[in-house]
Design a protein around this motif. Structure first.
Motif, PDB file in Angstrom:
ATOM      1  N   ALA B 316       0.854  -1.194   0.000  1.00 45.02           N
ATOM      2  CA  ALA B 316       0.000   0.000   0.000  1.00 45.02           C
ATOM      3  C   ALA B 316       0.890   1.244   0.000  1.00 45.02           C
ATOM      4  N   VAL B 317       0.400   2.302  -0.638  1.00 49.10           N
ATOM      5  CA  VAL B 317       1.167   3.547  -0.706  1.00 49.10           C
ATOM      6  C   VAL B 317       0.292   4.696  -0.212  1.00 49.10           C
ATOM      7  N   ILE B 318       0.779   5.456   0.758  1.00 44.73           N
ATOM      8  CA  ILE B 318       0.039   6.600   1.302  1.00 44.73           C
ATOM      9  C   ILE B 318       0.918   7.830   1.215  1.00 44.73           C
ATOM     10  N   LYS B 319       0.397   8.867   0.564  1.00 45.93           N
ATOM     11  CA  LYS B 319       1.162  10.112   0.457  1.00 45.93           C
ATOM     12  C   LYS B 319       0.272  11.289   0.818  1.00 45.93           C
ATOM     13  N   ASN B 320       0.827  12.270   1.501  1.00 44.88           N
ATOM     14  CA  ASN B 320       0.110  13.519   1.807  1.00 44.88           C
ATOM     15  C   ASN B 320      -1.295  13.276   2.315  1.00 44.88           C
ATOM     16  N   SER B 321      -1.451  12.333   3.219  1.00 37.97           N
ATOM     17  CA  SER B 321      -2.802  12.002   3.656  1.00 37.97           C
ATOM     18  C   SER B 321      -2.915  11.972   5.167  1.00 37.97           C
ATOM     19  N   ILE B 322      -4.156  12.104   5.635  1.00 37.44           N
ATOM     20  CA  ILE B 322      -4.443  12.010   7.062  1.00 37.44           C
ATOM     21  C   ILE B 322      -5.368  10.807   7.241  1.00 37.44           C
ATOM     22  N   ILE B 323      -4.898   9.824   7.991  1.00 31.80           N
ATOM     23  CA  ILE B 323      -5.650   8.576   8.137  1.00 31.80           C
ATOM     24  C   ILE B 323      -6.063   8.463   9.605  1.00 31.80           C
ATOM     25  N   MET B 324      -7.368   8.485   9.864  1.00 33.82           N
ATOM     26  CA  MET B 324      -7.835   8.514  11.259  1.00 33.82           C
ATOM     27  C   MET B 324      -7.962   7.112  11.856  1.00 33.82           C
ATOM     28  N   GLN B 325      -8.409   7.092  13.130  1.00 29.85           N
ATOM     29  CA  GLN B 325      -8.361   5.886  13.959  1.00 29.85           C
ATOM     30  C   GLN B 325      -8.898   4.630  13.264  1.00 29.85           C
ATOM     31  N   ARG B 326      -8.151   3.568  13.451  1.00 28.26           N
ATOM     32  CA  ARG B 326      -8.546   2.208  13.088  1.00 28.26           C
ATOM     33  C   ARG B 326      -8.880   2.015  11.607  1.00 28.26           C
ATOM     34  N   CYS B 327      -8.383   2.870  10.724  1.00 32.46           N
ATOM     35  CA  CYS B 327      -8.590   2.623   9.296  1.00 32.46           C
ATOM     36  C   CYS B 327      -7.708   1.461   8.867  1.00 32.46           C
ATOM     37  N   GLU B 328      -8.168   0.719   7.882  1.00 29.79           N
ATOM     38  CA  GLU B 328      -7.354  -0.366   7.340  1.00 29.79           C
ATOM     39  C   GLU B 328      -7.120  -0.129   5.860  1.00 29.79           C
ATOM     40  N   ILE B 329      -5.847  -0.080   5.503  1.00 29.72           N
ATOM     41  CA  ILE B 329      -5.480   0.131   4.108  1.00 29.72           C
ATOM     42  C   ILE B 329      -4.927  -1.202   3.609  1.00 29.72           C
ATOM     43  N   GLU B 330      -5.662  -1.838   2.723  1.00 29.95           N
ATOM     44  CA  GLU B 330      -5.247  -3.170   2.279  1.00 29.95           C
ATOM     45  C   GLU B 330      -4.138  -3.089   1.235  1.00 29.95           C
ATOM     46  N   SER B 331      -3.621  -4.247   0.874  1.00 27.55           N
ATOM     47  CA  SER B 331      -2.410  -4.274   0.066  1.00 27.55           C
ATOM     48  C   SER B 331      -2.612  -3.610  -1.298  1.00 27.55           C
ATOM     49  N   ASP B 332      -1.580  -2.959  -1.748  1.00 26.71           N
ATOM     50  CA  ASP B 332      -1.526  -2.310  -3.059  1.00 26.71           C
ATOM     51  C   ASP B 332      -2.543  -1.183  -3.257  1.00 26.71           C
ATOM     52  N   ALA B 333      -3.211  -0.746  -2.193  1.00 28.56           N
ATOM     53  CA  ALA B 333      -4.075   0.433  -2.318  1.00 28.56           C
ATOM     54  C   ALA B 333      -3.183   1.671  -2.394  1.00 28.56           C
ATOM     55  N   VAL B 334      -3.664   2.698  -3.081  1.00 28.82           N
ATOM     56  CA  VAL B 334      -2.885   3.930  -3.210  1.00 28.82           C
ATOM     57  C   VAL B 334      -3.743   5.107  -2.741  1.00 28.82           C
ATOM     58  N   LEU B 335      -3.227   5.878  -1.794  1.00 31.43           N
ATOM     59  CA  LEU B 335      -3.945   7.048  -1.292  1.00 31.43           C
ATOM     60  C   LEU B 335      -3.049   8.264  -1.411  1.00 31.43           C
ATOM     61  N   GLU B 336      -3.572   9.316  -2.011  1.00 30.72           N
ATOM     62  CA  GLU B 336      -2.792  10.549  -2.114  1.00 30.72           C
ATOM     63  C   GLU B 336      -3.720  11.737  -1.920  1.00 30.72           C
ATOM     64  N   ASN B 337      -3.325  12.678  -1.085  1.00 32.43           N
ATOM     65  CA  ASN B 337      -4.150  13.851  -0.772  1.00 32.43           C
ATOM     66  C   ASN B 337      -5.548  13.438  -0.320  1.00 32.43           C
ATOM     67  N   VAL B 338      -5.585  12.569   0.657  1.00 29.80           N
ATOM     68  CA  VAL B 338      -6.863  12.038   1.135  1.00 29.80           C
ATOM     69  C   VAL B 338      -6.956  12.267   2.637  1.00 29.80           C
ATOM     70  N   ILE B 339      -8.157  12.564   3.124  1.00 30.00           N
ATOM     71  CA  ILE B 339      -8.415  12.522   4.564  1.00 30.00           C
ATOM     72  C   ILE B 339      -9.422  11.402   4.785  1.00 30.00           C
ATOM     73  N   LEU B 340      -9.009  10.364   5.494  1.00 33.16           N
ATOM     74  CA  LEU B 340      -9.914   9.248   5.792  1.00 33.16           C
ATOM     75  C   LEU B 340     -10.398   9.409   7.216  1.00 33.16           C
ATOM     76  N   ASP B 341     -11.705   9.500   7.405  1.00 35.22           N
ATOM     77  CA  ASP B 341     -12.239   9.555   8.762  1.00 35.22           C
ATOM     78  C   ASP B 341     -12.142   8.160   9.393  1.00 35.22           C
ATOM     79  N   LYS B 342     -12.497   8.056  10.678  1.00 35.31           N
ATOM     80  CA  LYS B 342     -12.318   6.820  11.448  1.00 35.31           C
ATOM     81  C   LYS B 342     -12.931   5.586  10.781  1.00 35.31           C
TER      82      LYS B 342
END
Lengths: 386, 368
Positions: B316-342
Motif C-alpha cells: 500500500a502507498v500513502i502520500k500527503n494524507s491524514i488517516i484517522m483511527q482504526r482505518c485499514e489500508i489493504e495491500s496495493d491500495a494507493v492514497l494521495e491527498n486524502v483525509i480518511l475519517d475513522k
C-alpha cells in the motif's frame, strides 16, 4: 461486606540482581519492557482482565518507583470501592517486625490483610514474568478438581528442564513430586510461579512454617514440599501460550525481540486482553524524511531521524541523523546524537548518547551490552564489547 | 491564589469541516494524530490550574461526550468542580433568553457555584498552547473589565476572514473589534472576565433580547467597558474549514512548529486508548510522518499523519494524507491527498487521489 472468592498476592519485592544495573535503583517488577510497559503491568493486567479485583502487592527492595507507579491502581482499573490494589511493605508491630525473609514469610506477615477479605482462594503471583494468562480459567480448574493447591505449569524443551522447578505428575495431573532444577528431569512441566491455594489450607501451612526455625520461608523450598509431604491434593494446571522469565539481561533482551515477529506469540494488540500501562501523555511519534525504520516497535513522543532496525524504542526517545540502532532496546527518554552506532544493547532510561558514540558488538550471539544507569551521559568515545 | 474557572462555549461554532462534521461537532474532530480539537482548549485550562471547566454543547455532541467521559484524562474528575458537559435540555418556563445566552442563563448555577473569581470563556477552534495565568496577571495589572486574547499572524489565510480582528491603542486597550480583512491581530475567541461582571452582563444581555454574548455584551460595549488586549505568542492555528484543517495538520510535520505546540511542561492531554507501541514490519517504508500508537505498518507512508490503530498492508502507498483511527489500508491500495475519517477500509488495489489543494475526504466507517 461480601467476602472475595479469590484475592491475588503479587510478590514484587525481589531485587533481580541478574539484571545488573537495570535494578540498581528500581525493583525488578518496575523494569521496562516492550516499548511502553513495566514488567508488573503484565500480572496486574492479567488480574484485571481475569476479573480479579483485589490484589496485594508485596514490596521490599527499592519501592519508591514501584509505589509511585502503582498509585491507587487506576491504570489497571484496580481503583475499586471494595478491594482494588493494596501495596504491602514490611512493617513493625507490637511484638517486633523486620524485613520479609522469604516469599512465604511475606504472605504470612499479611495474614491480616487476607483475613479482611476472607477469600476462599489465594492466587500467588510473581513480578518476573512476561505472559498473558486468564487466571479465572485456572481458578475454575482448581475448584473443579477440588485441589488444596493448583500450580500452573508450562511444557519446556526437555534439554532446558534442568533449569526450572519441575513438577512430576500422575496421569490425572496430580503433582506427586517437585524437583527444583533436577539434573535428570523426570518431566518437562516447569512451574510458572503462579499458584492458587485454598486459603484455609495455606493459612495453616504458613503458620506452621513460621514456627519452623529451619525453614527458609519460601514457597518453592518449604511450603510446596510440606504440602506434598502431607499428601495434600496438589494439581498441575497446564498453561499454553507465551511465558518468559525475564530475570537476566539476555532473557529480557530476547523477550523484547520476540515481539518483533510478524505474528508474535505475545500479541500486545489484542483488544480483548489489553496490557495496561501508565500513559506518558506524549504527542505521536515523528519519523523524519531521512529516517529508516524497519522491524521495530516505536512508542509515542519519539523523534526518529536515523535508522532503527529490529529494535524496541520506548516513549520520548530521540534518534538524530545518521545514527544506527540495530537489535537493541532503547528505554524511555534516551537522547541519541548524530552518527551513533548501537548494536545488541539495552540503553537505560534517560541516557544521553553523544555524537559519534559506538556501543555494543554487532556479531550475532555476542553478549548483550547494557548501558549504564538511568540518566547517564556517554561521551563520543564510549565503546563497549567491540 | 486567584481561582479561575473555564467555559468552553461551542454554541456559535459552525460545523464547517464537511464530511468530518457530518456526525460530530467541530470540537470533537480528531486532530494531530491522537487528539480531538477540544483537547487543546481543555488541556490549556488544566495546565493553567483551573479546577472547573464547563462545556456548552449545542448539537452533535454524542462523540464529544464519549470522548470527554468524566474528565479524568484532563485531571478534571474532582470532588469539587471538575468537568461539566452541558447540553441544551432546558425547562425553565420563565426563560426569555436567546442564542448562547440560553446557555449562560440556564447554566448560571455553574457560574454561581464555582469558587473562582474569574472566568475564562473560550471556543475550540483556536489550537494553541497558552498559559491563562499569564492572561490573568496581565488582566489584573491592566485594571481592565475584560481581557481578550489575540495573536499577530504572519500571514492572513482564508480561515482568518471570518475571525474577529482587534484594533488596539498604545495602552493595549481594545478600541475596535471588527472583521477588517487586512488586520493581522486575530482575536482567538478567548476572554477572561470577572465573575460578577459576567453575571451582570448576562442579565443585561437577556433583558435586551440579545442572542450573542460576546458580540452584544462585550464587542458592542467597548466604550463602556475597559477591554484589555493580551497578546499570545506561540503556536497557533485557527481551524474552521477542511482547507485550514488540512494545512495546519501538515504544519505539524515541521519540527519547529511541532515543538511550539507540544512541550513537556504543558502537555496536551487526551483520552487514553491503551494501544501497544506502533509496529513497523520489515517491508515498511515510512518517512516524514506522524504516527500514533497501535499502528501496524507494512507499506509505504510519506508526508502523512496516522492516527491510533491504523493498519497499512504490504504494497500500500500513502502520500500527503491524514488517516484517522482504526482505518485499514489493504495491500496495493494507493492514497494521495486524502483525509480518511475513522474506521474506513480501503480494499486491495484501490486508488484514491485528491487534489493537493483540495483533499478528498472520506466520511466515517466507509468501505471502498
Amino acid at each position: 461486606m461480601k467476602n472475595k472468592e479469590c484475592v491475588a498476592m503479587l510478590l514484587a519485592g525481589g531485587q533481580g540482581t541478574r539484571l545488573k544495573s537495570l535494578t540498581k535503583q528500581i525493583a525488578k517488577p518496575a523494569v521496562y519492557f516492550g516499548g511502553k510497559y513495566r514488567i508488573i503491568d503484565f500480572p496486574l493486567s492479567n488480574c484485571t482482565n481475569s476479573g480479579i479485583d483485589t490484589v496485594g502487592v508485596l514490596t521490599q527492595y527499592e519501592p519508591l518507583i514501584l509505589n509511585d507507579y502503582i498509585g491507587i491502581g487506576d491504570t489497571w482499573d484496580l481503583d475499586r470501592k471494595f478491594g482494588g490494589v493494596s501495596v504491602l511493605p514490611p512493617f513493625m508491630q507490637a511484638e517486633g517486625g523486620g524485613w520479609y525473609t522469604g516469599t512465604a514469610n511475606a504472605i504470612y506477615r499479611n495474614i491480616k490483610f487476607l483475613n479482611q477479605h476472607d477469600p476462599e482462594h489465594v492466587l500467588v503471583l510473581s513480578g518476573d514474568h512476561i505472559y498473558r494468562m486468564d487466571y479465572s480459567a485456572m481458578l475454575d480448574h482448581h475448584k473443579a478438581s477440588g485441589a488444596d493447591a493448583t500450580i500452573s505449569v508450562i511444557e519446556v524443551p526437555w534439554e532446558d528442564a534442568s533449569r526450572f522447578g519441575i513438577m512430576n505428575t500422575d496421569e490425572n495431573g496430580r503433582i506427586t513430586e517437585f524437583d527444583e532444577k533436577p539434573a535428570e528431569p523426570k518431566s518437562n512441566l516447569a512451574s510458572m510461579g503462579v499458584y492458587i491455594f485454598r486459603w484455609d489450607v495455606l493459612k495453616q501451612y504458613l503458620v506452621d512454617d513460621a514456627e519452623n526455625e529451619n525453614s527458609s520461608h519460601d514457597f518453592g523450598k518449604d511450603i510446596i514440599p510440606a504440602l506434598l509431604h502431607d499428601y495434600k491434593k496438589l494439581m498441575a494446571y497446564t498453561f499454553e501460550g507465551y511465558w518468559k522469565d525475564v530475570g537476566t539481561v539476555e532473557s529480557l533482551w530476547q523477550a523484547n525481540m520476540d515481539l518483533l515477529k510478524k505474528e508474535p506469540e505475545l500479541d500486545l494488540s489484542d483488544q480483548r486482553w489489553r496490557i495496561y500501562s501508565k500513559n506518558p501523555n506524549q504527542p505521536p511519534q515523528y519519523i523524519a524524511p531521512q529516517a529508516k525504520v524497519n522491524n521495530a516497535l516505536i512508542n509515542e513522543g519519539c523523534r526518529i531521524k536515523g535508522t532503527v532496525d529490529t529494535s524496541i524504542v520506548f516513549y520520548g526517545v530521540h534518534v538524530d541523523e545518521d545514527s544506527i540502532i540495530k537489535d537493541s532496546v532503547i528505554m524511555p527518554d534516551v537522547k541519541i546524537g548524530k552518527n551513533v552506532k548501537i548494536h545488541r544493547a539495552i540503553i537505560s532510561k534517560g541516557a544521553v548518547i553523544e555524537d559519534g558514540a559506538v556501543i555494543g558488538d554487532p556479531a550475532p550471539d555476542s553478549e548483550i551490552t547494557l548501558v549504564a544507569e538511568e540518566g547517564s551521559v556517554l561521551a563520543s568515545s564510549y565503546v563497549t564489547n567491540c | 491564589m486567584d481561582r479561575v474557572a473555564g467555559i468552553i462555549n461551542l454554541d456559535h461554532e459552525q460545523d464547517m469541516l464537511d464530511e468530518l462534521t457530518y456526525f460530530r461537532c467541530g470540537a470533537a474532530v480528531p486532530f494531530a494524530g491522537r487528539y480531538r480539537m477540544i483537547d487543546f482548549a481543555i488541556s490549556n485550562m488544566t495546565n493553567s490550574r483551573f479546577d472547573s471547566v464547563a462545556v456548552f454543547a449545542r448539537r452533535k455532541y454524542r462523540s464529544l461526550m464519549d470522548h470527554l467521559e468524566q474528565g479524568k484524562a484532563w485531571d478534571l474528575d474532582r470532588k469539587r468542580g471538575g468537568l461539566f458537559i452541558l447540553p441544551p435540555d432546558w425547562n425553565d418556563p420563565t426563560d426569555i433568553s436567546q442564542g448562547d445566552l440560553q446557555h449562560f442563563h440556564n447554566n448560571i448555577d455553574f457560574i454561581n457555584r464555582t469558587l473562582a473569581d474569574y472566568i475564562v470563556v473560550s471556543g475550540s477552534q483556536n489550537i494553541c498552547n497558552i498559559d491563562y495565568q499569564n492572561v490573568l496577571a496581565d488582566h489584573k495589572e491592566s485594571g481592565a473589565d475584560v481581557t481578550v486574547v489575540y495573536t499577530k499572524v504572519d500571514e492572513l489565510y482564508p480561515e482568518h476572514q471570518s475571525a474577529h480582528k482587534l484594533e488596539i491603542d498604545e495602552n493595549h486597550r481594545v478600541t475596535s473589534i471588527n472583521n477588517d480583512l487586512k488586520n493581522k491581530n486575530v482575536y482567538m475567541d478567548m476572554y477572561l472576565i470577572d465573575k460578577n461582571l459576567l453575571h451582570e452582563l448576562i442579565e443585561q444581555c437577556i433583558a435586551h433580547g440579545c442572542s450573542h454574548f460576546f458580540q452584544d455584551g462585550i464587542k458592542a460595549q467597548l466604550d463602556r467597558l475597559k477591554v484589555n488586549a493580551h497578546e499570545y505568542v506561540g503556536a497557533h492555528a485557527l481551524i474552521n474549514s477542511v482547507e485550514s484543517y488540512h494545512r495546519n495538520s501538515f504544519n505539524l510535520l515541521n519540527e519547529t512548529e511541532h515543538d511550539r505546540l507540544f512541550n513537556d511542561d504543558n502537555p496536551i492531554y487526551t483520552k487514553v486508548k491503551n494501544e501497544a507501541p506502533s509496529k513497523y514490519l520489515s517491508s515498511s517504508n515510512v518517512t516524514n510522518t506522524l504516527v500514533a500508537n497501535g499502528c501496524e505498518i507494512e507499506g509505504h507512508v510519506e508526508d502523512s499523519i496516522l492516527f491510533r490503530g491504523v493498519k497499512v498492508a504490504e504494497g500500500a502507498v500513502i502520500k500527503n494524507s491524514i488517516i484517522m483511527q482504526r482505518c485499514e489500508i489493504e495491500s496495493d491500495a494507493v492514497l494521495e491527498n486524502v483525509i480518511l475519517d475513522k474506521d474506513c477500509t480501503i480494499s486491495k488495489g484501490r486508488t484514491l487521489i485528491g487534489a493537493p489543494e483540495k483533499p478528498y475526504v472520506v466520511p466515517k466507517r466507509k468501505s471502498m
